[in-house]
Scaffold this motif. Structure first.
Motif, PDB file in Angstrom:
ATOM      1  N   LEU A  40       0.822  -1.213   0.000  1.00 16.01           N
ATOM      2  CA  LEU A  40       0.000   0.000   0.000  1.00 16.01           C
ATOM      3  C   LEU A  40       0.855   1.263   0.000  1.00 16.01           C
ATOM      4  N   ASN A  44       0.985   3.632  -3.403  1.00 12.14           N
ATOM      5  CA  ASN A  44       0.022   4.734  -3.281  1.00 12.14           C
ATOM      6  C   ASN A  44       0.421   5.893  -4.204  1.00 12.14           C
ATOM      7  N   TYR A  55      -2.810  -0.595  -5.868  1.00  3.97           N
ATOM      8  CA  TYR A  55      -3.169   0.130  -4.656  1.00  3.97           C
ATOM      9  C   TYR A  55      -4.676   0.084  -4.417  1.00  3.97           C
TER      10      TYR A  55
END
Length: 219
Positions: A40, A44, A55
């Motif tokens: 993540l 991102n 993501y």
């Protein structure tokens, strides 16, 4: 000794079952959560491996699982539990919903911990020519250690509460003892005793977590 309506050997067994469920599911859930949280952070919109598809997919799955109350999740995935461990009831069967419950929970906590790492450290690592794996393993995770330990501590306490609810499907442990021999038989002393045991577990875990977090931060 106070008469609690059940043999003390049964109480000790229940405590052992609770610890077994908590720490096995915590170990598996922590590994999964660490991987997901790193994915993540790296993918991102401001990450060093920006990838909107990955993501969005991971973020959505984590959000969906986290939005399901544990008692509903536990019943909903009974067929999956049966497929993985061969039974729907018992202490080992409870590990499946506990892992699925704790992994997304820890993922969010770990994500926040990693995002707190100073961006300058990452930039310095990139300037030194470090690979993406090296940046994560040698720079980001060591820098976030103190916060990650506190996140694991919080997750562990959440798991203790979840194991108590797992008693509803005969998972064993302190929660099952409180429900079967305490609540259903209106045995108030036993219910009070199980509450005290859970409080002691939580206090010990929180103290240990605070100690190691402060130690790695050099306080």
């Amino acid at each position: 000794m106070i008469d609690l309506g059940v043999p003390y050997s049964q109480i000790i067994l229940a405590a052992e079952q609770t610890l077994y469920m908590v720490f096995i599911s915590l170990a598996i859930g922590t590994v999964i959560a660490l991987i997901l949280s790193v994915v993540l952070v790296l993918t991102n919109p401001s990450g060093i491996l920006k990838n909107n598809i990955i993501y969005s997919l991971v973020n959505t799955v984590v959000n969906i699982i986290r939005s399901i109350p544990f008692i509903i999740l536990m019943v909903f995935i009974l067929p999956l539990t049966k497929m993985i461990v061969g039974t729907r009831v018992g202490t080992t069967a409870a590990l499946v919903p506990l892992v699925i419950f704790i992994a997304p929970y820890l993922t969010r906590l770990f994500e926040n911990s990693i995002l707190e790492v100073n961006k300058g450290i990452i930039e310095a690592a990139q300037a030194m020519g470090a690979s993406h794996f090296e940046i994560v393993w040698y720079f980001i995770l060591p820098e976030a250690r103190g916060s990650l330990i506190l996140s694991v501590t919080t997750g562990t306490i959440g798991l203790i509460g979840a194991t108590a609810m797992a008693g509803a499907i005969g998972a064993g442990g302190v929660g099952d003892l409180a429900l079967t021999y305490g609540y259903e038989r209106l045995n108030f002393p036993l219910m009070l005793f199980t509450v005290i045991v859970l409080i002691i577990f939580v206090q010990i875990i929180q103290s240990v977590g605070n100690y190691f977090s402060a130690k790695v931060r050099g306080h």
